[in-house]
Design an enzyme around this catalytic site. Sequence first.
Site, PDB file in Angstrom:
ATOM      1  N   THR A 188       0.850  -1.171   0.000  1.00  0.00           N
ATOM      2  CA  THR A 188       0.000   0.000   0.000  1.00  0.00           C
ATOM      3  C   THR A 188       0.893   1.230   0.000  1.00  0.00           C
ATOM      4  O   THR A 188       1.866   1.303   0.751  1.00  0.00           O
ATOM      5  CB  THR A 188      -0.949   0.009   1.215  1.00  0.00           C
ATOM      6  OG1 THR A 188      -1.673   1.241   1.251  1.00  0.00           O
ATOM      7  CG2 THR A 188      -0.184  -0.154   2.528  1.00  0.00           C
ATOM      8  N   GLU A 335      -5.085  -2.594   4.837  1.00  0.00           N
ATOM      9  CA  GLU A 335      -4.677  -3.299   6.045  1.00  0.00           C
ATOM     10  C   GLU A 335      -5.761  -4.205   6.617  1.00  0.00           C
ATOM     11  O   GLU A 335      -5.494  -5.010   7.517  1.00  0.00           O
ATOM     12  CB  GLU A 335      -4.258  -2.284   7.117  1.00  0.00           C
ATOM     13  CG  GLU A 335      -2.957  -1.559   6.822  1.00  0.00           C
ATOM     14  CD  GLU A 335      -3.103  -0.352   5.913  1.00  0.00           C
ATOM     15  OE1 GLU A 335      -2.157   0.432   5.788  1.00  0.00           O
ATOM     16  OE2 GLU A 335      -4.193  -0.183   5.296  1.00  0.00           O
ATOM     17  N   LYS A 446      -8.956  22.511   9.752  1.00  0.00           N
ATOM     18  CA  LYS A 446      -9.258  23.260  10.970  1.00  0.00           C
ATOM     19  C   LYS A 446      -9.297  24.750  10.654  1.00  0.00           C
ATOM     20  O   LYS A 446      -8.264  25.381  10.402  1.00  0.00           O
ATOM     21  CB  LYS A 446      -8.218  22.974  12.057  1.00  0.00           C
ATOM     22  CG  LYS A 446      -8.687  23.383  13.453  1.00  0.00           C
ATOM     23  CD  LYS A 446      -7.819  22.781  14.533  1.00  0.00           C
ATOM     24  CE  LYS A 446      -8.406  23.015  15.912  1.00  0.00           C
ATOM     25  NZ  LYS A 446      -7.596  22.392  16.985  1.00  0.00           N
ATOM     26  N   TRP A 451     -13.445  22.272  13.215  1.00  0.00           N
ATOM     27  CA  TRP A 451     -13.162  21.261  12.209  1.00  0.00           C
ATOM     28  C   TRP A 451     -14.177  21.338  11.074  1.00  0.00           C
ATOM     29  O   TRP A 451     -15.382  21.393  11.306  1.00  0.00           O
ATOM     30  CB  TRP A 451     -13.204  19.860  12.823  1.00  0.00           C
ATOM     31  CG  TRP A 451     -12.122  19.596  13.822  1.00  0.00           C
ATOM     32  CD1 TRP A 451     -12.269  19.443  15.167  1.00  0.00           C
ATOM     33  CD2 TRP A 451     -10.731  19.457  13.567  1.00  0.00           C
ATOM     34  NE1 TRP A 451     -11.052  19.217  15.761  1.00  0.00           N
ATOM     35  CE2 TRP A 451     -10.093  19.220  14.802  1.00  0.00           C
ATOM     36  CE3 TRP A 451      -9.960  19.519  12.405  1.00  0.00           C
ATOM     37  CZ2 TRP A 451      -8.721  19.033  14.910  1.00  0.00           C
ATOM     38  CZ3 TRP A 451      -8.599  19.330  12.511  1.00  0.00           C
ATOM     39  CH2 TRP A 451      -7.996  19.091  13.757  1.00  0.00           C
TER      40      TRP A 451
END
Length: 550
Positions: A188, A335, A446, A451
Amino acid sequence: MTDTLIPRTPSAYDYPLLIKSLLRNPVVDNPDQEIVYRGVIRHTYRDLRERVRRLANVLTGLGVKAGDTVAVMDWDSHRYLELFFAVPMIGAVLHTINVRLSPEQILYTIDHAEDDLLLVNSEFLPILEQIRGRIDTVRGYVLLTDEEKMPESHIPFVGEYEALLAAASGEYDFPDFDENTRATTFYTTGTTGLPKGVYFSHRQLVLHTMGVMASLGTVFAHGRLHQGDVYMPITPMFHVHAWGVPYLATMLGIKQVYPGRYSPDLLLDLIEKERVTFTHCVPTILHMLLKHPHAKRVDLAGLKMIIGGAAMSRALCCEALERGIDVFTGYGMSETCPILTFSRLTPEMLAGSPAEQAEVRCLTGLSLPFVDLRVVDPETGAEQPRDGRSAGEIVVRAPWLTQGYLKDHRTSEKLWEGGFLHTGDVAVRDERGYVRITDRTKDVIKVAGEWVSSLELEDILAHHPAVAEVAVIGQPDEKWGERPLALVVLKPEEAGRVGEKDLAHFVREYADKGMVSKQVVLLKVRLVDAIDKTSVGKISKVTLREKYLA
Protein backbone atom coordinates in the site's frame (compact mmCIF):
# COMPACT_ATOMS: atom_id res chain seq x y z
CA MET A 1 -9.58 -18.45 34.52
CA THR A 2 -8.63 -21.98 33.54
CA ASP A 3 -9.29 -22.98 29.93
CA THR A 4 -11.11 -26.28 29.48
CA LEU A 5 -9.77 -27.57 26.19
CA ILE A 6 -11.74 -30.19 24.30
CA PRO A 7 -10.27 -33.69 24.38
CA ARG A 8 -8.87 -34.80 21.03
CA THR A 9 -9.09 -38.31 19.65
CA PRO A 10 -5.62 -39.05 18.23
CA SER A 11 -7.02 -40.04 14.83
CA ALA A 12 -9.46 -37.06 14.56
CA TYR A 13 -8.79 -34.70 11.65
CA ASP A 14 -7.90 -31.14 12.68
CA TYR A 15 -9.43 -29.24 9.74
CA PRO A 16 -7.20 -26.26 8.86
CA LEU A 17 -8.73 -23.14 7.28
CA LEU A 18 -6.74 -23.21 4.04
CA ILE A 19 -7.47 -21.52 0.72
CA LYS A 20 -7.78 -24.92 -0.94
CA SER A 21 -11.02 -25.43 1.03
CA LEU A 22 -12.64 -22.55 -0.91
CA LEU A 23 -12.09 -24.42 -4.18
CA ARG A 24 -13.46 -27.79 -3.12
CA ASN A 25 -17.27 -27.56 -3.29
CA PRO A 26 -17.91 -25.51 -6.47
CA VAL A 27 -15.92 -28.01 -8.50
CA VAL A 28 -18.17 -30.77 -7.17
CA ASP A 29 -21.51 -28.94 -7.07
CA ASN A 30 -21.26 -26.77 -10.20
CA PRO A 31 -18.39 -28.11 -12.34
CA ASP A 32 -19.70 -26.79 -15.67
CA GLN A 33 -20.17 -23.17 -14.58
CA GLU A 34 -18.19 -20.67 -16.66
CA ILE A 35 -15.17 -18.49 -16.00
CA VAL A 36 -14.86 -15.99 -18.87
CA TYR A 37 -11.91 -13.83 -19.93
CA ARG A 38 -12.71 -10.75 -22.05
CA GLY A 39 -15.61 -12.61 -23.63
CA VAL A 40 -13.11 -14.71 -25.64
CA ILE A 41 -11.70 -17.46 -23.41
CA ARG A 42 -14.15 -19.68 -21.54
CA HIS A 43 -13.27 -22.26 -18.92
CA THR A 44 -15.39 -24.31 -16.53
CA TYR A 45 -14.81 -24.86 -12.83
CA ARG A 46 -13.69 -28.36 -13.76
CA ASP A 47 -11.07 -26.69 -15.99
CA LEU A 48 -10.15 -24.34 -13.15
CA ARG A 49 -9.34 -27.22 -10.81
CA GLU A 50 -7.19 -28.92 -13.42
CA ARG A 51 -5.41 -25.68 -14.40
CA VAL A 52 -4.67 -24.90 -10.74
CA ARG A 53 -3.11 -28.35 -10.39
CA ARG A 54 -1.10 -27.92 -13.57
CA LEU A 55 0.05 -24.51 -12.35
CA ALA A 56 1.14 -26.05 -9.04
CA ASN A 57 3.24 -28.55 -10.96
CA VAL A 58 4.74 -25.77 -13.08
CA LEU A 59 5.67 -23.72 -10.01
CA THR A 60 7.21 -26.58 -8.07
CA GLY A 61 8.99 -27.74 -11.24
CA LEU A 62 10.57 -24.29 -11.44
CA GLY A 63 11.89 -24.71 -7.91
CA VAL A 64 9.23 -22.84 -5.96
CA LYS A 65 8.87 -24.33 -2.50
CA ALA A 66 6.91 -23.57 0.64
CA GLY A 67 7.80 -20.13 1.97
CA ASP A 68 9.01 -18.79 -1.39
CA THR A 69 7.34 -15.74 -2.93
CA VAL A 70 5.75 -15.73 -6.38
CA ALA A 71 5.00 -12.30 -7.85
CA VAL A 72 2.60 -11.41 -10.64
CA MET A 73 2.13 -8.38 -12.90
CA ASP A 74 -1.13 -8.80 -14.82
CA TRP A 75 -4.52 -7.27 -15.52
CA ASP A 76 -7.66 -8.88 -14.09
CA SER A 77 -7.68 -12.29 -15.76
CA HIS A 78 -8.45 -16.00 -15.43
CA ARG A 79 -4.69 -16.45 -14.94
CA TYR A 80 -4.78 -14.19 -11.89
CA LEU A 81 -7.64 -16.23 -10.42
CA GLU A 82 -5.61 -19.42 -10.90
CA LEU A 83 -2.64 -17.80 -9.15
CA PHE A 84 -4.91 -16.70 -6.28
CA PHE A 85 -5.30 -20.41 -5.54
CA ALA A 86 -2.27 -22.33 -6.82
CA VAL A 87 0.46 -20.22 -5.21
CA PRO A 88 -0.79 -20.23 -1.61
CA MET A 89 -2.06 -23.80 -1.95
CA ILE A 90 1.50 -25.09 -2.39
CA GLY A 91 2.54 -23.15 0.73
CA ALA A 92 4.16 -20.26 -1.15
CA VAL A 93 3.32 -16.55 -0.86
CA LEU A 94 1.58 -14.64 -3.67
CA HIS A 95 2.85 -11.07 -4.16
CA THR A 96 0.36 -9.11 -6.23
CA ILE A 97 2.40 -6.27 -7.71
CA ASN A 98 0.70 -2.90 -8.14
CA VAL A 99 1.42 -2.30 -11.83
CA ARG A 100 0.40 1.35 -11.53
CA LEU A 101 3.29 2.23 -9.26
CA SER A 102 6.36 3.90 -10.69
CA PRO A 103 9.15 1.58 -11.93
CA GLU A 104 11.28 2.54 -8.91
CA GLN A 105 8.44 1.70 -6.52
CA ILE A 106 7.83 -1.62 -8.29
CA LEU A 107 11.54 -2.41 -7.98
CA TYR A 108 11.40 -1.61 -4.26
CA THR A 109 8.41 -3.91 -3.65
CA ILE A 110 9.98 -6.80 -5.60
CA ASP A 111 13.19 -6.63 -3.58
CA HIS A 112 11.45 -5.90 -0.27
CA ALA A 113 9.12 -8.89 -0.70
CA GLU A 114 12.12 -11.02 -1.80
CA ASP A 115 10.28 -12.38 -4.83
CA ASP A 116 11.67 -15.67 -6.16
CA LEU A 117 9.62 -16.07 -9.35
CA LEU A 118 7.91 -13.32 -11.37
CA LEU A 119 5.04 -13.83 -13.82
CA VAL A 120 4.60 -10.79 -16.07
CA ASN A 121 2.09 -9.73 -18.70
CA SER A 122 3.78 -8.76 -21.95
CA GLU A 123 2.29 -5.26 -21.65
CA PHE A 124 4.53 -4.61 -18.65
CA LEU A 125 7.77 -5.76 -20.25
CA PRO A 126 8.98 -2.16 -20.81
CA ILE A 127 8.78 -1.58 -17.04
CA LEU A 128 10.56 -4.83 -16.29
CA GLU A 129 13.25 -4.16 -18.91
CA GLN A 130 13.90 -0.83 -17.22
CA ILE A 131 14.54 -2.29 -13.75
CA ARG A 132 15.60 -5.91 -14.38
CA GLY A 133 19.33 -5.26 -13.97
CA ARG A 134 18.71 -4.04 -10.41
CA ILE A 135 16.41 -6.85 -9.24
CA ASP A 136 18.35 -8.91 -6.70
CA THR A 137 16.09 -11.79 -5.70
CA VAL A 138 14.13 -13.10 -8.70
CA ARG A 139 15.45 -16.41 -10.06
CA GLY A 140 13.08 -16.86 -12.99
CA TYR A 141 10.47 -15.14 -15.16
CA VAL A 142 7.29 -16.51 -16.77
CA LEU A 143 5.56 -14.71 -19.66
CA LEU A 144 1.82 -13.99 -19.61
CA THR A 145 0.40 -12.96 -22.95
CA ASP A 146 -2.82 -12.90 -24.96
CA GLU A 147 -0.88 -12.81 -28.23
CA GLU A 148 0.14 -15.84 -30.29
CA LYS A 149 3.52 -14.35 -31.19
CA MET A 150 6.20 -14.15 -28.50
CA PRO A 151 7.28 -10.54 -27.89
CA GLU A 152 10.87 -9.43 -28.33
CA SER A 153 12.51 -9.06 -24.96
CA HIS A 154 15.83 -9.34 -23.16
CA ILE A 155 14.08 -11.04 -20.22
CA PRO A 156 15.30 -14.68 -19.92
CA PHE A 157 11.88 -16.32 -19.66
CA VAL A 158 11.68 -19.91 -18.45
CA GLY A 159 8.54 -20.27 -20.56
CA GLU A 160 5.13 -18.94 -21.52
CA TYR A 161 2.24 -19.54 -19.10
CA GLU A 162 -0.12 -21.54 -21.36
CA ALA A 163 2.68 -23.62 -22.87
CA LEU A 164 3.99 -24.48 -19.42
CA LEU A 165 0.51 -25.48 -18.22
CA ALA A 166 -0.09 -27.62 -21.30
CA ALA A 167 3.09 -29.58 -20.65
CA ALA A 168 2.42 -30.09 -16.93
CA SER A 169 0.55 -32.89 -15.18
CA GLY A 170 -3.07 -32.27 -14.20
CA GLU A 171 -2.67 -34.13 -10.91
CA TYR A 172 -1.34 -32.57 -7.71
CA ASP A 173 -1.98 -33.44 -4.08
CA PHE A 174 -2.08 -30.15 -2.17
CA PRO A 175 -0.74 -30.64 1.35
CA ASP A 176 -2.16 -29.55 4.67
CA PHE A 177 -0.13 -27.10 6.75
CA ASP A 178 -0.64 -24.50 9.47
CA GLU A 179 -3.58 -22.23 8.61
CA ASN A 180 -1.60 -19.24 9.92
CA THR A 181 0.89 -19.61 7.05
CA ARG A 182 1.27 -16.39 5.08
CA ALA A 183 -0.66 -16.63 1.80
CA THR A 184 -0.43 -13.18 0.20
CA THR A 185 1.55 -9.95 0.30
CA PHE A 186 0.95 -6.65 -1.44
CA TYR A 187 2.00 -3.06 -0.94
CA THR A 188 0.00 0.00 0.00
CA THR A 189 1.42 3.36 -1.01
CA GLY A 190 -0.10 5.19 1.94
CA THR A 191 0.52 8.91 2.18
CA THR A 192 4.23 9.22 2.88
CA GLY A 193 7.44 7.30 2.42
CA LEU A 194 8.03 4.00 0.68
CA PRO A 195 5.23 1.49 -0.01
CA LYS A 196 4.34 -0.63 3.01
CA GLY A 197 3.86 -4.39 2.74
CA VAL A 198 0.73 -5.93 4.25
CA TYR A 199 0.23 -9.66 4.51
CA PHE A 200 -2.54 -12.15 5.15
CA SER A 201 -2.68 -15.79 6.21
CA HIS A 202 -4.81 -18.62 4.85
CA ARG A 203 -6.97 -18.45 7.96
CA GLN A 204 -7.54 -14.71 7.54
CA LEU A 205 -8.52 -14.99 3.88
CA VAL A 206 -10.93 -17.86 4.56
CA LEU A 207 -12.56 -16.02 7.47
CA HIS A 208 -12.81 -12.79 5.43
CA THR A 209 -14.54 -14.79 2.69
CA MET A 210 -16.98 -16.26 5.20
CA GLY A 211 -17.66 -12.88 6.83
CA VAL A 212 -18.38 -11.19 3.50
CA MET A 213 -20.55 -14.15 2.44
CA ALA A 214 -22.56 -13.92 5.65
CA SER A 215 -23.18 -10.22 5.04
CA LEU A 216 -23.87 -10.32 1.30
CA GLY A 217 -25.78 -13.59 1.34
CA THR A 218 -28.24 -12.92 4.15
CA VAL A 219 -29.39 -9.36 3.49
CA PHE A 220 -33.15 -9.03 3.15
CA ALA A 221 -33.74 -7.07 -0.02
CA HIS A 222 -30.77 -5.58 -1.86
CA GLY A 223 -27.12 -6.08 -2.69
CA ARG A 224 -27.37 -9.84 -2.19
CA LEU A 225 -24.77 -12.12 -3.81
CA HIS A 226 -26.10 -15.59 -4.62
CA GLN A 227 -25.47 -18.55 -6.92
CA GLY A 228 -27.60 -17.09 -9.69
CA ASP A 229 -25.39 -14.01 -10.03
CA VAL A 230 -22.72 -13.27 -12.64
CA TYR A 231 -19.68 -11.62 -11.09
CA MET A 232 -17.13 -9.30 -12.70
CA PRO A 233 -14.53 -7.25 -10.79
CA ILE A 234 -13.88 -3.68 -11.86
CA THR A 235 -11.22 -3.41 -9.19
CA PRO A 236 -7.59 -4.43 -9.79
CA MET A 237 -6.82 -7.93 -8.58
CA PHE A 238 -3.47 -6.62 -7.33
CA HIS A 239 -5.35 -4.42 -4.86
CA VAL A 240 -6.44 -6.33 -1.74
CA HIS A 241 -7.32 -9.46 -3.76
CA ALA A 242 -9.96 -7.47 -5.71
CA TRP A 243 -11.55 -6.83 -2.31
CA GLY A 244 -11.62 -10.60 -1.71
CA VAL A 245 -14.71 -11.14 -3.85
CA PRO A 246 -13.06 -13.56 -6.36
CA TYR A 247 -12.48 -15.98 -3.46
CA LEU A 248 -16.15 -15.67 -2.48
CA ALA A 249 -17.43 -15.98 -6.06
CA THR A 250 -15.35 -19.12 -6.52
CA MET A 251 -16.53 -20.66 -3.26
CA LEU A 252 -20.15 -20.07 -4.34
CA GLY A 253 -19.47 -21.54 -7.78
CA ILE A 254 -21.00 -18.63 -9.69
CA LYS A 255 -20.17 -17.48 -13.21
CA GLN A 256 -17.18 -15.13 -13.25
CA VAL A 257 -16.12 -12.65 -15.92
CA TYR A 258 -12.63 -11.13 -16.03
CA PRO A 259 -12.17 -8.06 -18.25
CA GLY A 260 -8.37 -7.83 -18.50
CA ARG A 261 -7.29 -4.26 -19.05
CA TYR A 262 -10.16 -1.87 -18.34
CA SER A 263 -11.82 0.27 -20.96
CA PRO A 264 -15.33 1.67 -20.51
CA ASP A 265 -16.67 0.28 -23.79
CA LEU A 266 -15.36 -3.24 -23.02
CA LEU A 267 -16.75 -3.18 -19.47
CA LEU A 268 -20.17 -2.08 -20.68
CA ASP A 269 -20.07 -4.66 -23.46
CA LEU A 270 -19.27 -7.45 -21.00
CA ILE A 271 -21.98 -6.29 -18.60
CA GLU A 272 -24.47 -6.50 -21.44
CA LYS A 273 -23.35 -9.69 -23.23
CA GLU A 274 -22.36 -11.77 -20.20
CA ARG A 275 -25.32 -10.46 -18.16
CA VAL A 276 -23.16 -9.33 -15.25
CA THR A 277 -25.21 -8.75 -12.10
CA PHE A 278 -22.58 -8.12 -9.39
CA THR A 279 -19.47 -5.96 -9.38
CA HIS A 280 -17.48 -3.44 -7.36
CA CYS A 281 -15.42 -0.35 -8.15
CA VAL A 282 -14.30 3.09 -6.96
CA PRO A 283 -16.52 6.16 -7.57
CA THR A 284 -14.37 7.43 -10.45
CA ILE A 285 -14.96 4.20 -12.40
CA LEU A 286 -18.72 4.36 -11.83
CA HIS A 287 -18.70 7.98 -12.99
CA MET A 288 -16.70 7.00 -16.08
CA LEU A 289 -19.15 4.21 -16.96
CA LEU A 290 -22.25 6.35 -16.52
CA LYS A 291 -20.83 9.15 -18.67
CA HIS A 292 -19.61 6.93 -21.50
CA PRO A 293 -21.71 7.21 -24.69
CA HIS A 294 -22.24 3.43 -24.78
CA ALA A 295 -23.92 3.53 -21.35
CA LYS A 296 -27.07 4.98 -22.96
CA ARG A 297 -27.72 1.77 -24.92
CA VAL A 298 -26.83 -0.71 -22.15
CA ASP A 299 -29.52 -1.78 -19.71
CA LEU A 300 -27.90 -1.47 -16.28
CA ALA A 301 -31.04 -2.30 -14.31
CA GLY A 302 -30.44 -5.09 -11.83
CA LEU A 303 -26.69 -4.55 -11.59
CA LYS A 304 -25.52 -4.69 -7.97
CA MET A 305 -22.43 -2.60 -7.28
CA ILE A 306 -20.29 -2.08 -4.18
CA ILE A 307 -18.59 1.32 -4.14
CA GLY A 308 -15.44 1.66 -2.05
CA GLY A 309 -11.98 3.16 -1.97
CA ALA A 310 -13.35 6.70 -1.65
CA ALA A 311 -16.55 8.43 -0.60
CA MET A 312 -19.48 8.16 -3.00
CA SER A 313 -21.34 11.44 -3.43
CA ARG A 314 -25.11 11.46 -3.11
CA ALA A 315 -25.33 12.98 -6.58
CA LEU A 316 -23.45 10.06 -8.12
CA CYS A 317 -25.51 7.60 -6.07
CA CYS A 318 -28.77 9.12 -7.32
CA GLU A 319 -27.56 9.02 -10.91
CA ALA A 320 -26.74 5.31 -10.55
CA LEU A 321 -30.12 4.59 -8.91
CA GLU A 322 -31.88 6.30 -11.79
CA ARG A 323 -30.20 3.80 -14.14
CA GLY A 324 -31.44 0.92 -12.00
CA ILE A 325 -28.08 0.11 -10.36
CA ASP A 326 -28.33 -1.23 -6.81
CA VAL A 327 -25.35 0.75 -5.57
CA PHE A 328 -24.12 0.76 -1.97
CA THR A 329 -20.99 1.55 0.01
CA GLY A 330 -18.41 -0.92 1.22
CA TYR A 331 -15.68 0.24 3.57
CA GLY A 332 -12.23 -1.02 4.42
CA MET A 333 -8.58 -0.45 3.68
CA SER A 334 -5.55 -2.37 2.48
CA GLU A 335 -4.68 -3.30 6.05
CA THR A 336 -8.13 -4.82 6.70
CA CYS A 337 -8.24 -7.42 3.88
CA PRO A 338 -10.33 -5.17 3.17
CA ILE A 339 -14.07 -5.22 3.91
CA LEU A 340 -15.31 -4.08 7.33
CA THR A 341 -18.76 -2.59 6.63
CA PHE A 342 -21.56 -2.38 4.07
CA SER A 343 -24.30 0.23 3.85
CA ARG A 344 -27.55 -1.67 4.14
CA LEU A 345 -31.13 -0.50 3.70
CA THR A 346 -34.19 -1.87 5.45
CA PRO A 347 -37.37 -2.50 3.43
CA GLU A 348 -38.75 0.76 4.85
CA MET A 349 -35.68 2.65 3.61
CA LEU A 350 -35.98 1.06 0.16
CA ALA A 351 -39.48 2.50 -0.12
CA GLY A 352 -38.01 6.01 -0.04
CA SER A 353 -37.10 8.23 -2.97
CA PRO A 354 -33.66 7.92 -4.63
CA ALA A 355 -32.51 11.00 -2.72
CA GLU A 356 -33.69 9.51 0.59
CA GLN A 357 -32.06 6.17 -0.20
CA ALA A 358 -28.81 7.89 -1.15
CA GLU A 359 -28.55 9.28 2.38
CA VAL A 360 -28.11 5.70 3.62
CA ARG A 361 -26.38 4.12 0.62
CA CYS A 362 -23.55 6.68 0.92
CA LEU A 363 -23.02 5.98 4.61
CA THR A 364 -20.04 3.88 5.67
CA GLY A 365 -22.61 1.42 6.94
CA LEU A 366 -22.93 -1.44 9.40
CA SER A 367 -20.16 -3.77 10.56
CA LEU A 368 -19.77 -7.24 9.08
CA PRO A 369 -20.03 -10.32 11.30
CA PHE A 370 -16.85 -10.86 13.37
CA VAL A 371 -15.94 -7.14 13.10
CA ASP A 372 -15.52 -5.19 16.36
CA LEU A 373 -15.58 -1.60 15.07
CA ARG A 374 -15.50 1.35 17.46
CA VAL A 375 -15.50 5.12 17.09
CA VAL A 376 -13.24 6.42 19.84
CA ASP A 377 -11.90 9.67 21.20
CA PRO A 378 -8.37 9.81 19.74
CA GLU A 379 -6.95 11.24 22.99
CA THR A 380 -8.63 9.05 25.63
CA GLY A 381 -9.54 5.96 23.58
CA ALA A 382 -13.06 6.06 25.05
CA GLU A 383 -15.86 5.00 22.73
CA GLN A 384 -17.93 7.94 21.52
CA PRO A 385 -21.72 8.11 22.03
CA ARG A 386 -23.86 6.75 19.21
CA ASP A 387 -25.61 10.05 18.62
CA GLY A 388 -24.65 10.84 15.01
CA ARG A 389 -22.64 13.87 16.17
CA SER A 390 -19.73 12.80 18.37
CA ALA A 391 -16.76 12.27 16.06
CA GLY A 392 -13.78 10.03 16.70
CA GLU A 393 -11.34 7.71 15.01
CA ILE A 394 -12.44 4.32 13.72
CA VAL A 395 -10.47 1.55 15.40
CA VAL A 396 -11.16 -2.09 14.71
CA ARG A 397 -10.57 -5.72 15.55
CA ALA A 398 -11.44 -8.58 13.21
CA PRO A 399 -9.98 -12.02 12.42
CA TRP A 400 -8.66 -10.86 9.04
CA LEU A 401 -6.63 -7.72 9.78
CA THR A 402 -2.98 -7.59 8.78
CA GLN A 403 -0.88 -8.30 11.85
CA GLY A 404 1.65 -5.65 10.87
CA TYR A 405 3.70 -4.17 8.05
CA LEU A 406 6.32 -6.44 6.51
CA LYS A 407 9.77 -5.78 8.03
CA ASP A 408 8.55 -2.57 9.71
CA HIS A 409 8.17 -3.10 13.45
CA ARG A 410 7.89 0.58 14.43
CA THR A 411 5.04 1.42 12.02
CA SER A 412 3.33 -1.87 12.86
CA GLU A 413 3.25 -0.96 16.55
CA LYS A 414 1.78 2.44 15.69
CA LEU A 415 -0.87 0.76 13.51
CA TRP A 416 -1.86 -1.55 16.39
CA GLU A 417 -1.41 0.86 19.30
CA GLY A 418 -3.58 -0.21 22.24
CA GLY A 419 -4.52 -3.53 20.66
CA PHE A 420 -6.83 -2.07 18.01
CA LEU A 421 -5.97 -1.38 14.38
CA HIS A 422 -6.09 2.38 13.81
CA THR A 423 -7.68 3.30 10.49
CA GLY A 424 -6.99 7.04 10.57
CA ASP A 425 -10.61 7.66 9.53
CA VAL A 426 -12.77 10.15 11.45
CA ALA A 427 -16.40 9.11 11.80
CA VAL A 428 -19.65 9.38 13.74
CA ARG A 429 -22.10 6.59 14.57
CA ASP A 430 -25.84 6.97 14.97
CA GLU A 431 -28.21 5.20 17.33
CA ARG A 432 -28.98 2.55 14.68
CA GLY A 433 -25.30 1.62 14.48
CA TYR A 434 -24.65 3.17 11.06
CA VAL A 435 -21.16 4.64 10.71
CA ARG A 436 -20.52 7.74 8.63
CA ILE A 437 -16.95 8.74 7.84
CA THR A 438 -16.55 12.48 8.00
CA ASP A 439 -12.89 12.61 6.97
CA ARG A 440 -9.41 11.21 7.26
CA THR A 441 -7.57 12.42 10.36
CA LYS A 442 -5.07 14.12 8.05
CA ASP A 443 -7.74 15.57 5.74
CA VAL A 444 -9.89 17.37 8.30
CA ILE A 445 -9.51 21.13 7.83
CA LYS A 446 -9.26 23.26 10.97
CA VAL A 447 -10.72 26.71 10.28
CA ALA A 448 -10.61 29.25 13.12
CA GLY A 449 -10.43 26.42 15.65
CA GLU A 450 -13.39 24.53 14.15
CA TRP A 451 -13.16 21.26 12.21
CA VAL A 452 -14.52 21.33 8.67
CA SER A 453 -15.03 18.07 6.75
CA SER A 454 -13.52 18.01 3.28
CA LEU A 455 -15.80 15.09 2.39
CA GLU A 456 -18.89 17.09 3.31
CA LEU A 457 -17.81 19.98 1.11
CA GLU A 458 -17.03 17.62 -1.76
CA ASP A 459 -20.49 16.10 -1.49
CA ILE A 460 -22.15 19.53 -1.60
CA LEU A 461 -20.18 20.65 -4.65
CA ALA A 462 -20.86 17.32 -6.40
CA HIS A 463 -24.56 18.23 -6.28
CA HIS A 464 -23.98 21.29 -8.49
CA PRO A 465 -25.18 20.36 -12.01
CA ALA A 466 -22.05 21.80 -13.63
CA VAL A 467 -19.54 19.81 -11.54
CA ALA A 468 -17.98 16.65 -12.97
CA GLU A 469 -15.42 16.04 -10.22
CA VAL A 470 -14.22 17.75 -7.05
CA ALA A 471 -11.59 17.44 -4.33
CA VAL A 472 -11.21 19.65 -1.25
CA ILE A 473 -7.96 20.18 0.64
CA GLY A 474 -6.86 22.50 3.42
CA GLN A 475 -4.87 25.60 2.52
CA PRO A 476 -2.61 27.26 5.14
CA ASP A 477 -3.88 30.70 6.17
CA GLU A 478 -2.18 33.15 8.53
CA LYS A 479 -5.45 34.49 9.94
CA TRP A 480 -7.68 31.39 10.05
CA GLY A 481 -5.07 28.63 10.43
CA GLU A 482 -6.47 26.83 7.41
CA ARG A 483 -9.14 27.48 4.83
CA PRO A 484 -10.73 24.97 2.45
CA LEU A 485 -9.64 24.95 -1.19
CA ALA A 486 -11.96 23.19 -3.65
CA LEU A 487 -10.44 21.92 -6.88
CA VAL A 488 -13.24 21.48 -9.40
CA VAL A 489 -13.44 19.90 -12.85
CA LEU A 490 -16.47 21.18 -14.77
CA LYS A 491 -18.52 19.16 -17.20
CA PRO A 492 -17.32 19.97 -20.74
CA GLU A 493 -20.55 21.68 -21.72
CA GLU A 494 -20.38 23.97 -18.67
CA ALA A 495 -16.91 25.39 -19.34
CA GLY A 496 -17.12 29.18 -19.50
CA ARG A 497 -20.70 29.23 -18.22
CA VAL A 498 -20.02 28.57 -14.52
CA GLY A 499 -17.25 30.29 -12.61
CA GLU A 500 -15.41 29.88 -9.32
CA LYS A 501 -17.55 32.53 -7.60
CA ASP A 502 -20.74 30.76 -8.66
CA LEU A 503 -19.58 27.53 -7.02
CA ALA A 504 -18.43 29.25 -3.83
CA HIS A 505 -21.82 30.97 -3.60
CA PHE A 506 -23.53 27.59 -4.09
CA VAL A 507 -21.75 26.21 -1.01
CA ARG A 508 -22.45 29.31 1.06
CA GLU A 509 -26.16 28.83 0.49
CA TYR A 510 -25.87 25.57 2.46
CA ALA A 511 -24.19 27.48 5.30
CA ASP A 512 -26.92 30.14 5.23
CA LYS A 513 -29.51 27.40 5.68
CA GLY A 514 -27.58 25.94 8.63
CA MET A 515 -26.85 22.71 6.76
CA VAL A 516 -23.07 23.02 7.07
CA SER A 517 -20.55 24.80 9.29
CA LYS A 518 -20.46 28.57 8.81
CA GLN A 519 -16.68 28.29 8.37
CA VAL A 520 -17.27 27.22 4.76
CA VAL A 521 -17.78 30.87 3.83
CA LEU A 522 -13.98 30.94 3.68
CA LEU A 523 -14.00 28.37 0.89
CA LYS A 524 -11.91 29.15 -2.17
CA VAL A 525 -12.72 27.44 -5.48
CA ARG A 526 -10.26 26.76 -8.24
CA LEU A 527 -11.24 25.34 -11.62
CA VAL A 528 -8.81 22.69 -12.91
CA ASP A 529 -8.62 20.46 -15.98
CA ALA A 530 -8.10 17.22 -14.02
CA ILE A 531 -7.72 15.89 -10.49
CA ASP A 532 -4.75 13.66 -9.69
CA LYS A 533 -5.49 10.05 -8.77
CA THR A 534 -3.59 7.31 -6.97
CA SER A 535 -2.60 4.04 -8.64
CA VAL A 536 -5.96 2.49 -7.69
CA GLY A 537 -8.14 5.36 -8.87
CA LYS A 538 -8.62 7.27 -5.62
CA ILE A 539 -8.21 11.04 -5.48
CA SER A 540 -4.62 11.65 -4.37
CA LYS A 541 -4.82 14.45 -1.82
CA VAL A 542 -1.12 14.03 -1.09
CA THR A 543 -0.34 14.93 -4.70
CA LEU A 544 -2.90 17.73 -4.71
CA ARG A 545 -1.36 19.32 -1.63
CA GLU A 546 2.10 19.18 -3.16
CA LYS A 547 0.79 20.57 -6.44
CA TYR A 548 -1.44 23.41 -5.27
CA LEU A 549 -0.11 24.41 -1.86
CA ALA A 550 3.55 24.88 -2.75
